[in-house]
Write a protein that holds these residues in place. Structure first.
Motif, PDB file in Angstrom:
ATOM      1  N   THR A  37      41.170  33.050  43.592  1.00 16.77           N
ATOM      2  CA  THR A  37      41.876  31.869  44.030  1.00 16.77           C
ATOM      3  C   THR A  37      40.497  30.814  43.718  1.00 16.77           C
ATOM      4  O   THR A  37      39.371  31.055  43.464  1.00 16.77           O
ATOM      5  CB  THR A  37      42.203  31.815  45.545  1.00 16.77           C
ATOM      6  N   ALA A  38      40.673  29.533  44.158  1.00 16.99           N
ATOM      7  CA  ALA A  38      39.773  28.500  44.061  1.00 16.99           C
ATOM      8  C   ALA A  38      38.736  28.764  45.176  1.00 16.99           C
ATOM      9  O   ALA A  38      37.578  28.179  44.980  1.00 16.99           O
ATOM     10  CB  ALA A  38      40.364  26.973  44.079  1.00 16.99           C
ATOM     11  N   ARG A  39      38.973  29.397  46.280  1.00 17.24           N
ATOM     12  CA  ARG A  39      37.971  29.915  47.255  1.00 17.24           C
ATOM     13  C   ARG A  39      37.295  31.014  47.180  1.00 17.24           C
ATOM     14  O   ARG A  39      36.475  31.332  47.743  1.00 17.24           O
ATOM     15  CB  ARG A  39      38.723  29.601  48.820  1.00 17.24           C
ATOM     16  N   ASP A  40      37.329  31.678  45.969  1.00 15.12           N
ATOM     17  CA  ASP A  40      36.718  33.101  45.907  1.00 15.12           C
ATOM     18  C   ASP A  40      35.463  32.684  44.790  1.00 15.12           C
ATOM     19  O   ASP A  40      35.809  32.062  43.742  1.00 15.12           O
ATOM     20  CB  ASP A  40      37.673  34.172  45.066  1.00 15.12           C
ATOM     21  N   PHE A  41      34.198  32.848  45.161  1.00 21.14           N
ATOM     22  CA  PHE A  41      33.006  32.593  44.684  1.00 21.14           C
ATOM     23  C   PHE A  41      32.524  34.021  43.947  1.00 21.14           C
ATOM     24  O   PHE A  41      31.981  34.739  44.989  1.00 21.14           O
ATOM     25  CB  PHE A  41      31.985  31.617  45.489  1.00 21.14           C
ATOM     26  N   GLU A  42      32.345  33.930  42.838  1.00 15.00           N
ATOM     27  CA  GLU A  42      31.759  35.157  42.301  1.00 15.00           C
ATOM     28  C   GLU A  42      30.333  34.775  41.487  1.00 15.00           C
ATOM     29  O   GLU A  42      29.767  35.884  40.900  1.00 15.00           O
ATOM     30  CB  GLU A  42      32.624  35.709  41.163  1.00 15.00           C
ATOM     31  N   ILE A  43      29.891  33.756  41.421  1.00 11.00           N
ATOM     32  CA  ILE A  43      28.454  33.614  41.005  1.00 11.00           C
ATOM     33  C   ILE A  43      27.400  34.624  41.606  1.00 11.00           C
ATOM     34  O   ILE A  43      27.472  34.917  42.801  1.00 11.00           O
ATOM     35  CB  ILE A  43      28.086  31.947  41.362  1.00 11.00           C
ATOM     36  N   GLY A  44      26.494  35.160  40.787  1.00  9.83           N
ATOM     37  CA  GLY A  44      25.488  35.873  41.339  1.00  9.83           C
ATOM     38  C   GLY A  44      24.448  35.227  42.248  1.00  9.83           C
ATOM     39  O   GLY A  44      24.218  34.016  42.193  1.00  9.83           O
ATOM     40  N   PHE A  45      24.418  35.886  43.452  1.00  5.86           N
ATOM     41  CA  PHE A  45      23.635  35.503  44.760  1.00  5.86           C
ATOM     42  C   PHE A  45      22.573  36.648  45.267  1.00  5.86           C
ATOM     43  O   PHE A  45      22.947  36.908  46.303  1.00  5.86           O
ATOM     44  CB  PHE A  45      24.915  34.889  45.608  1.00  5.86           C
ATOM     45  N   ALA A  46      22.083  37.001  44.449  1.00  4.28           N
ATOM     46  CA  ALA A  46      21.170  38.210  44.933  1.00  4.28           C
ATOM     47  C   ALA A  46      20.229  38.025  45.800  1.00  4.28           C
ATOM     48  O   ALA A  46      19.311  37.460  45.598  1.00  4.28           O
ATOM     49  CB  ALA A  46      20.725  39.133  43.590  1.00  4.28           C
ATOM     50  N   ARG A  47      20.197  38.893  46.983  1.00  2.00           N
ATOM     51  CA  ARG A  47      19.426  38.917  47.694  1.00  2.00           C
ATOM     52  C   ARG A  47      17.883  39.415  47.527  1.00  2.00           C
ATOM     53  O   ARG A  47      17.828  40.341  47.106  1.00  2.00           O
ATOM     54  CB  ARG A  47      19.817  39.300  49.185  1.00  2.00           C
ATOM     55  N   GLN A  48      16.907  38.613  47.763  1.00  2.47           N
ATOM     56  CA  GLN A  48      15.474  39.204  47.587  1.00  2.47           C
ATOM     57  C   GLN A  48      14.721  39.679  48.840  1.00  2.47           C
ATOM     58  O   GLN A  48      15.253  39.113  49.865  1.00  2.47           O
ATOM     59  CB  GLN A  48      14.775  38.174  46.863  1.00  2.47           C
ATOM     60  N   PRO A  49      13.691  40.550  48.531  1.00  3.38           N
ATOM     61  CA  PRO A  49      13.036  40.906  49.994  1.00  3.38           C
ATOM     62  C   PRO A  49      12.514  39.754  50.747  1.00  3.38           C
ATOM     63  O   PRO A  49      12.518  40.030  52.120  1.00  3.38           O
ATOM     64  CB  PRO A  49      11.892  41.858  49.442  1.00  3.38           C
ATOM     65  N   ASP A  50      12.073  38.791  50.308  1.00  3.03           N
ATOM     66  CA  ASP A  50      11.497  37.563  51.089  1.00  3.03           C
ATOM     67  C   ASP A  50      12.577  36.668  51.494  1.00  3.03           C
ATOM     68  O   ASP A  50      12.464  35.752  52.521  1.00  3.03           O
ATOM     69  CB  ASP A  50      10.685  36.979  50.261  1.00  3.03           C
ATOM     70  N   GLY A  51      13.841  37.192  51.414  1.00  3.72           N
ATOM     71  CA  GLY A  51      15.216  36.124  51.848  1.00  3.72           C
ATOM     72  C   GLY A  51      15.792  35.221  51.218  1.00  3.72           C
ATOM     73  O   GLY A  51      16.516  34.576  51.427  1.00  3.72           O
ATOM     74  N   SER A  52      14.959  35.091  50.156  1.00  2.94           N
ATOM     75  CA  SER A  52      15.474  34.112  49.186  1.00  2.94           C
ATOM     76  C   SER A  52      16.618  34.742  48.175  1.00  2.94           C
ATOM     77  O   SER A  52      17.024  35.825  48.424  1.00  2.94           O
ATOM     78  CB  SER A  52      14.375  33.640  48.057  1.00  2.94           C
ATOM     79  N   VAL A  78      25.099  24.308  45.943  1.00  4.29           N
ATOM     80  CA  VAL A  78      25.905  25.541  44.898  1.00  4.29           C
ATOM     81  C   VAL A  78      26.716  26.397  46.338  1.00  4.29           C
ATOM     82  O   VAL A  78      26.045  27.047  47.114  1.00  4.29           O
ATOM     83  CB  VAL A  78      25.018  26.515  44.168  1.00  4.29           C
ATOM     84  N   TYR A  79      27.876  26.608  45.972  1.00  7.12           N
ATOM     85  CA  TYR A  79      28.579  27.444  46.847  1.00  7.12           C
ATOM     86  C   TYR A  79      28.546  28.677  46.358  1.00  7.12           C
ATOM     87  O   TYR A  79      28.646  29.010  45.297  1.00  7.12           O
ATOM     88  CB  TYR A  79      30.070  27.196  46.788  1.00  7.12           C
ATOM     89  N   ALA A  80      27.992  29.881  47.177  1.00  2.00           N
ATOM     90  CA  ALA A  80      27.804  31.290  46.647  1.00  2.00           C
ATOM     91  C   ALA A  80      28.268  32.011  48.004  1.00  2.00           C
ATOM     92  O   ALA A  80      28.257  31.776  49.265  1.00  2.00           O
ATOM     93  CB  ALA A  80      26.495  31.501  46.262  1.00  2.00           C
ATOM     94  N   ALA A  81      28.710  33.420  47.499  1.00  2.00           N
ATOM     95  CA  ALA A  81      29.221  34.169  48.519  1.00  2.00           C
ATOM     96  C   ALA A  81      28.300  35.331  48.684  1.00  2.00           C
ATOM     97  O   ALA A  81      27.713  35.898  47.653  1.00  2.00           O
ATOM     98  CB  ALA A  81      30.542  34.971  48.367  1.00  2.00           C
ATOM     99  N   ASP A  82      27.899  35.995  49.939  1.00  2.38           N
ATOM    100  CA  ASP A  82      26.825  36.984  49.940  1.00  2.38           C
ATOM    101  C   ASP A  82      27.465  38.445  50.025  1.00  2.38           C
ATOM    102  O   ASP A  82      28.586  38.315  49.638  1.00  2.38           O
ATOM    103  CB  ASP A  82      26.293  36.890  51.225  1.00  2.38           C
ATOM    104  N   GLU A  83      26.557  39.489  50.114  1.00  2.00           N
ATOM    105  CA  GLU A  83      27.348  40.906  49.942  1.00  2.00           C
ATOM    106  C   GLU A  83      28.426  41.079  50.865  1.00  2.00           C
ATOM    107  O   GLU A  83      29.344  41.935  50.632  1.00  2.00           O
ATOM    108  CB  GLU A  83      26.455  41.838  50.344  1.00  2.00           C
TER     109      GLU A  83
END
Length: 404
Positions: free
Chosen positions: A139-154, A175-180
């Motif tokens: 759907t248009a509300r599903d965001f699959e762009i890579g949004f990898a969490r780093q140890p420093d919170g970035s 940028v809209y992105a979804a977390d884990e």
């Protein structure tokens, strides 16, 4: 990069500015933009200079709260601003929409530190675009762009966004992105950040100069302080979605205003009366007067519904609860559904009142219909009617999904 930058505040508007003062400036700019609107559309001349003019005039600062040095414009008046700008040039008028959308993200979910930083950025003449839409997701509300969490919170962004209106002109690209866990965040990225590529590949039939192209992100690091948890907005009563849809309704209304204005002018300049009427002017034909009146009624109704919706959003913000939020969403749904319909009806209907000469490509009168048809595809009108009917008939609040 053709983006104006400033080291000091540039806005002429502040906490003491009146809404009437803002509208005077907006109408002057809209009149100026309207003189070359048809040519910019026909030749796809991107409005870099015009967007710099908007920025220098302080129009990107209008929703910065008074407490932070901005004019804190009401929702109702912001709708008037969009209607006027779009009536001057529909593409130029749409470009700031996502900026105000993301200012609202900050106001609704940002920390005080994030708000202070970005409000100051805006007051220094910088503004936002968007990187929301993707292709290929369910759907248009599903965001699959890579949004990898780093140890420093970035986070590290990797992927592509499409239909990113205004990115050619903006300083920041949220940028809209979804977390884990599938929760949506907004990550603010400088437009000139290494790894960011903005492509001018928008090929739509309407809204041709909005800069709604593709944005690619390759190993782009976003620090934690530039990430806002959008999902938290919907954990409580909100008018976030209503506000976003309200601006879209204002855009459609502005397109209808422009079409009616140009239709009137061309009826007087080009249309010829039917011989059997014995009249000297087509504008004196009763049938044309009646039909033009019907189109004008639609535009007046759109403007009235827009003002009512703006008042409802402002009222809900002043006293936010489930009832006021639902009423604001329903009022906006009504304005959105009607402005969708009337922008298409007026931009098409003016042709039959002018006659065959209205189809001359050199007039580029069809740009209004192309703009309306393109912009009204953002959100289905049928859903606005469903949500409005559910509220009015069964007292069912519209869903809290950011889309109504």
């Amino acid at each position: 990069m053709n983006r104006a930058t400033h080291t000091t505040r540039v806005t002429p508007f502040g906490p003491d500015s009146t809404e009437a003062e803002v509208l005077v400036v907006v109408r002057q700019l809209a009149a100026r933009f309207s003189t070359e609107d048809a040519r910019r559309d026909a030749e796809r001349i991107l409005p870099y200079e015009e967007i710099r003019t908007l920025s220098g005039a302080g129009l990107f600062t209008l929703s910065v709260p008074k407490a932070y040095g901005g004019p804190g414009l009401s929702t109702r008046t912001l709708g008037e601003v969009f209607t006027e700008l779009v009536a001057g040039d529909a593409s130029i008028g749409q470009i700031p929409q996502n900026h105000f959308f993301f200012v609202n993200v900050l106001a609704s979910a940002g920390t005080p530190e994030q708000q202070a930083f970005f409000y100051e950025e805006i007051l220094r003449g910088r503004h936002f675009a968007n990187a929301l839409s993707e292709r290929g997701s369910r759907t248009a509300r599903d965001f699959e762009i890579g949004f990898a969490r780093q140890p420093d919170g970035s986070r590290i962004l990797n992927g592509t966004k499409y239909y990113a209106t205004g990115t050619l002109f903006a300083h920041w690209i949220p940028v809209y992105a979804a977390d884990e866990e599938g929760r949506v965040h907004a990550a603010w990225v400088p437009a000139d950040e290494p790894g960011v590529t903005v492509e001018d590949d928008w090929n739509g039939m309407g809204q041709r100069t909005t800069g709604s192209g593709t944005v690619r992100f390759e190993q782009v690091r976003v620090p934690a302080e530039r990430i806002v948890p959008v999902y938290t907005i919907f954990e409580k009563d909100e008018v976030f979605g209503a506000f976003g849809q309200y601006l879209h309704a204002a855009i459609d209304t502005g397109i209808a205003v422009a079409a009616l204005r140009d239709g009137k002018r061309l009826i007087h300049e080009l249309a010829r009366p039917r011989k059997e009427t014995g009249l000297d002017r087509a504008a004196d034909e009763e049938a044309i007067i009646d039909l033009f009146g019907e189109l004008a009624l639609g535009v007046r109704t759109a403007r009235a519904l827009l003002r009512e919706a703006g008042d409802a959003v402002d009222a809900a913000r002043a006293d936010l609860n489930t009832l006021t939020a639902a009423e604001a969403s329903a009022a906006v749904a009504a304005a959105r559904a009607h402005s969708d319909e009337v922008s298409l009806k007026v931009s098409s209907g003016i042709f039959e009142l002018i006659g065959t000469r209205a189809a001359d490509r050199d007039l580029n009168l069809h740009r209004h219909w192309r703009n309306a048809r393109t912009h009204t595809l953002h959100d289905p009108r049928r859903l606005k009617l469903r949500y409005l009917g559910g509220w009015e008939l069964n007292d069912t609040p519209p869903p809290a999904n950011g889309l109504v």
